[in-house]
Scaffold this motif. Structure first.
Motif, PDB file in Angstrom:
ATOM      1  N   LEU A   1       0.838  -1.197   0.000  1.00  0.00           N
ATOM      2  CA  LEU A   1       0.000   0.000   0.000  1.00  0.00           C
ATOM      3  C   LEU A   1       0.870   1.241   0.000  1.00  0.00           C
ATOM      4  O   LEU A   1       1.872   1.317   0.716  1.00  0.00           O
ATOM      5  CB  LEU A   1      -0.919   0.013   1.219  1.00  0.00           C
ATOM      6  N   LEU A   2       0.465   2.215  -0.799  1.00  0.00           N
ATOM      7  CA  LEU A   2       1.109   3.521  -0.780  1.00  0.00           C
ATOM      8  C   LEU A   2       0.329   4.414   0.169  1.00  0.00           C
ATOM      9  O   LEU A   2      -0.873   4.615  -0.005  1.00  0.00           O
ATOM     10  CB  LEU A   2       1.127   4.126  -2.181  1.00  0.00           C
ATOM     11  N   GLU A   3       1.002   4.928   1.192  1.00  0.00           N
ATOM     12  CA  GLU A   3       0.374   5.837   2.155  1.00  0.00           C
ATOM     13  C   GLU A   3       0.838   7.254   1.859  1.00  0.00           C
ATOM     14  O   GLU A   3       2.030   7.542   1.934  1.00  0.00           O
ATOM     15  CB  GLU A   3       0.749   5.449   3.581  1.00  0.00           C
ATOM     16  N   ILE A   4      -0.090   8.116   1.502  1.00  0.00           N
ATOM     17  CA  ILE A   4       0.233   9.529   1.259  1.00  0.00           C
ATOM     18  C   ILE A   4      -0.598  10.369   2.218  1.00  0.00           C
ATOM     19  O   ILE A   4      -1.836  10.297   2.216  1.00  0.00           O
ATOM     20  CB  ILE A   4      -0.052   9.949  -0.187  1.00  0.00           C
ATOM     21  N   THR A   5       0.076  11.145   3.024  1.00  0.00           N
ATOM     22  CA  THR A   5      -0.596  11.971   4.025  1.00  0.00           C
ATOM     23  C   THR A   5      -0.397  13.442   3.693  1.00  0.00           C
ATOM     24  O   THR A   5       0.734  13.884   3.465  1.00  0.00           O
ATOM     25  CB  THR A   5      -0.043  11.687   5.433  1.00  0.00           C
ATOM     26  N   SER A   6      -1.498  14.176   3.641  1.00  0.00           N
ATOM     27  CA  SER A   6      -1.439  15.637   3.524  1.00  0.00           C
ATOM     28  C   SER A   6      -1.478  16.231   4.924  1.00  0.00           C
ATOM     29  O   SER A   6      -2.325  15.855   5.736  1.00  0.00           O
ATOM     30  CB  SER A   6      -2.630  16.146   2.703  1.00  0.00           C
ATOM     31  N   TYR A   7      -0.558  17.142   5.195  1.00  0.00           N
ATOM     32  CA  TYR A   7      -0.451  17.741   6.521  1.00  0.00           C
ATOM     33  C   TYR A   7      -0.730  19.236   6.471  1.00  0.00           C
ATOM     34  O   TYR A   7      -0.477  19.901   5.457  1.00  0.00           O
ATOM     35  CB  TYR A   7       0.953  17.545   7.090  1.00  0.00           C
ATOM     36  N   SER A   8      -1.218  19.762   7.582  1.00  0.00           N
ATOM     37  CA  SER A   8      -1.183  21.207   7.761  1.00  0.00           C
ATOM     38  C   SER A   8       0.287  21.611   7.908  1.00  0.00           C
ATOM     39  O   SER A   8       1.138  20.796   8.257  1.00  0.00           O
ATOM     40  CB  SER A   8      -1.973  21.622   9.001  1.00  0.00           C
ATOM     41  N   ARG A   9       0.578  22.859   7.635  1.00  0.00           N
ATOM     42  CA  ARG A   9       1.979  23.311   7.654  1.00  0.00           C
ATOM     43  C   ARG A   9       2.647  23.035   9.000  1.00  0.00           C
ATOM     44  O   ARG A   9       3.758  22.510   9.056  1.00  0.00           O
ATOM     45  CB  ARG A   9       2.056  24.801   7.335  1.00  0.00           C
ATOM     46  N   ASP A  10       1.970  23.368  10.094  1.00  0.00           N
ATOM     47  CA  ASP A  10       2.582  23.211  11.415  1.00  0.00           C
ATOM     48  C   ASP A  10       2.803  21.742  11.761  1.00  0.00           C
ATOM     49  O   ASP A  10       3.841  21.381  12.321  1.00  0.00           O
ATOM     50  CB  ASP A  10       1.721  23.882  12.483  1.00  0.00           C
ATOM     51  N   ARG A  11       1.829  20.895  11.430  1.00  0.00           N
ATOM     52  CA  ARG A  11       2.015  19.471  11.725  1.00  0.00           C
ATOM     53  C   ARG A  11       3.155  18.896  10.891  1.00  0.00           C
ATOM     54  O   ARG A  11       3.936  18.065  11.364  1.00  0.00           O
ATOM     55  CB  ARG A  11       0.713  18.705  11.445  1.00  0.00           C
ATOM     56  N   TYR A  12       3.274  19.337   9.651  1.00  0.00           N
ATOM     57  CA  TYR A  12       4.361  18.884   8.781  1.00  0.00           C
ATOM     58  C   TYR A  12       5.721  19.264   9.369  1.00  0.00           C
ATOM     59  O   TYR A  12       6.638  18.439   9.445  1.00  0.00           O
ATOM     60  CB  TYR A  12       4.192  19.507   7.397  1.00  0.00           C
ATOM     61  N   LEU A  13       5.859  20.525   9.801  1.00  0.00           N
ATOM     62  CA  LEU A  13       7.133  20.978  10.373  1.00  0.00           C
ATOM     63  C   LEU A  13       7.435  20.266  11.683  1.00  0.00           C
ATOM     64  O   LEU A  13       8.590  19.982  11.993  1.00  0.00           O
ATOM     65  CB  LEU A  13       7.095  22.490  10.579  1.00  0.00           C
ATOM     66  N   TYR A  14       6.396  19.959  12.453  1.00  0.00           N
ATOM     67  CA  TYR A  14       6.595  19.209  13.693  1.00  0.00           C
ATOM     68  C   TYR A  14       7.126  17.807  13.385  1.00  0.00           C
ATOM     69  O   TYR A  14       8.099  17.346  13.983  1.00  0.00           O
ATOM     70  CB  TYR A  14       5.285  19.128  14.476  1.00  0.00           C
ATOM     71  N   GLU A  15       6.486  17.111  12.444  1.00  0.00           N
ATOM     72  CA  GLU A  15       6.931  15.771  12.069  1.00  0.00           C
ATOM     73  C   GLU A  15       8.359  15.808  11.528  1.00  0.00           C
ATOM     74  O   GLU A  15       9.189  14.952  11.848  1.00  0.00           O
ATOM     75  CB  GLU A  15       5.988  15.183  11.008  1.00  0.00           C
ATOM     76  N   LEU A  16       8.645  16.794  10.688  1.00  0.00           N
ATOM     77  CA  LEU A  16       9.964  16.882  10.064  1.00  0.00           C
ATOM     78  C   LEU A  16      11.052  17.151  11.094  1.00  0.00           C
ATOM     79  O   LEU A  16      12.109  16.515  11.072  1.00  0.00           O
ATOM     80  CB  LEU A  16       9.950  17.986   9.003  1.00  0.00           C
ATOM     81  N   THR A  17      10.815  18.084  12.007  1.00  0.00           N
ATOM     82  CA  THR A  17      11.848  18.421  12.993  1.00  0.00           C
ATOM     83  C   THR A  17      12.052  17.305  14.013  1.00  0.00           C
ATOM     84  O   THR A  17      13.168  17.068  14.460  1.00  0.00           O
ATOM     85  CB  THR A  17      11.510  19.736  13.714  1.00  0.00           C
ATOM     86  N   THR A  18      10.980  16.600  14.388  1.00  0.00           N
ATOM     87  CA  THR A  18      11.156  15.485  15.320  1.00  0.00           C
ATOM     88  C   THR A  18      11.929  14.349  14.654  1.00  0.00           C
ATOM     89  O   THR A  18      12.671  13.622  15.317  1.00  0.00           O
ATOM     90  CB  THR A  18       9.808  14.955  15.831  1.00  0.00           C
ATOM     91  N   SER A  19      11.774  14.189  13.338  1.00  0.00           N
ATOM     92  CA  SER A  19      12.500  13.123  12.635  1.00  0.00           C
ATOM     93  C   SER A  19      13.973  13.442  12.473  1.00  0.00           C
ATOM     94  O   SER A  19      14.775  12.557  12.167  1.00  0.00           O
ATOM     95  CB  SER A  19      11.890  12.895  11.249  1.00  0.00           C
ATOM     96  N   MET A  20      14.362  14.697  12.683  1.00  0.00           N
ATOM     97  CA  MET A  20      15.753  15.111  12.487  1.00  0.00           C
ATOM     98  C   MET A  20      16.629  14.833  13.699  1.00  0.00           C
ATOM     99  O   MET A  20      17.831  15.085  13.675  1.00  0.00           O
ATOM    100  CB  MET A  20      15.811  16.603  12.143  1.00  0.00           C
ATOM    101  N   ASP A  21      16.035  14.296  14.775  1.00  0.00           N
ATOM    102  CA  ASP A  21      16.828  13.985  15.965  1.00  0.00           C
ATOM    103  C   ASP A  21      17.863  12.922  15.667  1.00  0.00           C
ATOM    104  O   ASP A  21      18.975  12.952  16.191  1.00  0.00           O
ATOM    105  CB  ASP A  21      15.915  13.513  17.105  1.00  0.00           C
ATOM    106  N   GLY A  22      17.513  11.942  14.824  1.00  0.00           N
ATOM    107  CA  GLY A  22      18.461  10.918  14.421  1.00  0.00           C
ATOM    108  C   GLY A  22      18.834   9.974  15.543  1.00  0.00           C
ATOM    109  O   GLY A  22      18.230   9.942  16.609  1.00  0.00           O
ATOM    110  N   ASP A  23      19.871   9.179  15.296  1.00  0.00           N
ATOM    111  CA  ASP A  23      20.364   8.223  16.277  1.00  0.00           C
ATOM    112  C   ASP A  23      21.215   8.931  17.311  1.00  0.00           C
ATOM    113  O   ASP A  23      22.143   9.661  16.978  1.00  0.00           O
ATOM    114  CB  ASP A  23      21.182   7.134  15.572  1.00  0.00           C
ATOM    115  N   SER A  24      20.905   8.719  18.579  1.00  0.00           N
ATOM    116  CA  SER A  24      21.589   9.457  19.651  1.00  0.00           C
ATOM    117  C   SER A  24      23.075   9.131  19.719  1.00  0.00           C
ATOM    118  O   SER A  24      23.869   9.932  20.214  1.00  0.00           O
ATOM    119  CB  SER A  24      20.921   9.145  21.000  1.00  0.00           C
TER     120      SER A  24
END
Length: 299
Positions: free
Chosen positions: A240-263
Motif C-alpha cells: 500500500l502507498l500511504e500519502i498523508t497531507s499535513y497542515s503546515r505546522d504538523r508537517y514541520l513538527y513531524e519533520l523536525t522530530t524526525s531530524m533527531d536521528g540516532d543518539s
C-alpha cells in the motif's frame, strides 16, 4: 609491547586534557504542553500535560482541570469533556477545510491558544508497479504514480510504503502492517542534495528511508509523476502507498522530530528545535489527511 605502551600514553594524555566545567542548570517554570493531531471524520481529542526539567526523573504531570474550547470556522463553539490522564474529547468530527481555533485555560498557568486547518486528501492516479529485482528473497519494485496537486494553496506531503501481511487465526482474519524502506531520486521532492554530494557525484538528492517529506514548492497546482523503489520482503502480502497531507505546522513538527536521528551516531550533531504552534505553551495542534492506495505488485 610498544603498541600497548603507546596506547597507555595516549590515554594518559587525553585524561590530562580534561577540564571540569560548572554549568548552572536553572529550572524554569513548567510549560503547558498540548498534543493533538486532527483528522477528518474522527473524534477530535487532545492531551494536556506540564513540561518537565530534562534532568528530572519524576513522571510527567497531566493536566486534568483545564477548560478547553474550540471555535470552528469562526462561529460554532464546542467545549471538550475531560477524561483520564489529561485527555480531552470534543463531541465533534472535523471536516476537510475546517478552520479550528483552540483555547486552553489552565488554572494558575494562564491561557494557551493555537489554530489549524484540516487539509484536503492527496489525489493520486496512474499507479503502476514493475518488478526490477529479486535477490535474497527481497522484492524491489519500481513504483510510478501521478500526484495531482491542487492550485492556489501550499501543500505538505509525507509518503510511506506499507507491506500488509494477513493470516487466519481461529477463523478470524488478522493483518499486520509494517513500513518498508524505499529509494527516491526525484530532486524536485528530495531537494538538490548537499554541495559535497553534488561535487563528489554521490547521488545528490537520493533518499533511502521509510519516509519521504516534501512540499509542492516546485510543482504547485500541477500534476507531478513520482517514482520510488520500495523493498518488499515477504510473499503473499499486500503493498500500500500511504500519502498523508499535513497542515503546515504538523508537517514541520513531524519533520523536525524526525531530524533527531540516532543518539549515538549523531552524538556531535547540532540540536534541533522541534517546531511548535502553541502560543503560550509548547506542543502541536495540527491536522492531517491520509489515503491508502494499493500498489499492484505481482507475487
Amino acid at each position: 609491547m610498544k603498541k600497548y605502551l603507546s596506547l597507555f600514553a595516549i590515554a594518559l594524555l587525553l585524561g590530562a586534557c580534561t577540564k571540569d566545567l560548572d554549568i548552572d542548570f536553572e529550572q524554569q517554570d513548567p510549560n503547558v504542553v498540548v498534543m493533538s493531531c486532527v483528522e477528518p471524520d474522527s473524534v477530535l481529542s487532545l492531551r494536556l500535560s506540564f513540561s518537565r526539567f530534562f534532568l528530572s526523573s519524576q513522571p510527567f504531570r497531566t493536566i486534568d482541570n483545564a477548560v478547553v474550547t474550540l471555535l470552528v470556522n469562526g462561529s460554532t463553539e464546542a467545549t471538550a469533556t475531560p477524561s483520564a490522564n489529561g485527555r480531552y474529547v470534543f463531541d465533534y468530527r472535523p471536516r476537510v477545510g475546517d478552520h479550528l481555533a483552540l483555547q486552553v485555560q489552565v488554572p494558575d498557568h494562564g491561557t494557551v491558544t493555537s489554530a489549524t486547518t484540516v487539509p484536503s486528501p492527496a489525489s493520486v492516479d496512474n499507479m503502476q508497479a514493475t518488478l526490477t529485482a529479486n535477490e535474497d528473497n527481497d522484492r524491489t519494485y519500481s513504483v510510478r504514480f501521478t500526484l495531482n496537486d491542487p492550485a492556489g494553496e501550499d501543500n505538505f506531503y509525507v509518503v510511506r510504503v506499507i507491506e500488509r501481511e494477513c493470516y487466519e487465526w481461529d477463523g478470524v482474519r488478522h493483518c499486520e502492517d509494517s513500513y518498508r524502506y524505499f529509494t527516491c531520486n526525484d530532486y524536485m521532492l528530495t531537494g538538490a542534495g548537499d554541495v559535497g554530494s553534488i561535487l563528489d557525484g554521490d547521488n545528490p538528492g537520493e533518499v533511502f528511508d521509510k519516509v519521504l517529506y516534501f512540499t509542492d514548492d516546485y510543482f504547485n497546482g500541477q500534476s507531478h509523476v513520482v517514482e520510488i523503489a520500495p523493498e518488499l520482503h515477504y510473499r503473499n502480502t499486500e503493498a500500500l502507498l500511504e500519502i498523508t497531507s499535513y497542515s503546515r505546522d504538523r508537517y514541520l513538527y513531524e519533520l523536525t522530530t524526525s531530524m533527531d536521528g540516532d543518539s549515538f551516531e549523531d552524538l556531535f550533531a547540532e540540536p534541533v528545535q522541534v517546531h511548535t504552534n502553541i502560543d503560550g505553551g509548547i506542543g502541536i495542534f495540527g491536522a492531517r489527511n491520509r489515503i491508502l492506495v494499493p500498489i499492484p505488485v505481482s507475487q
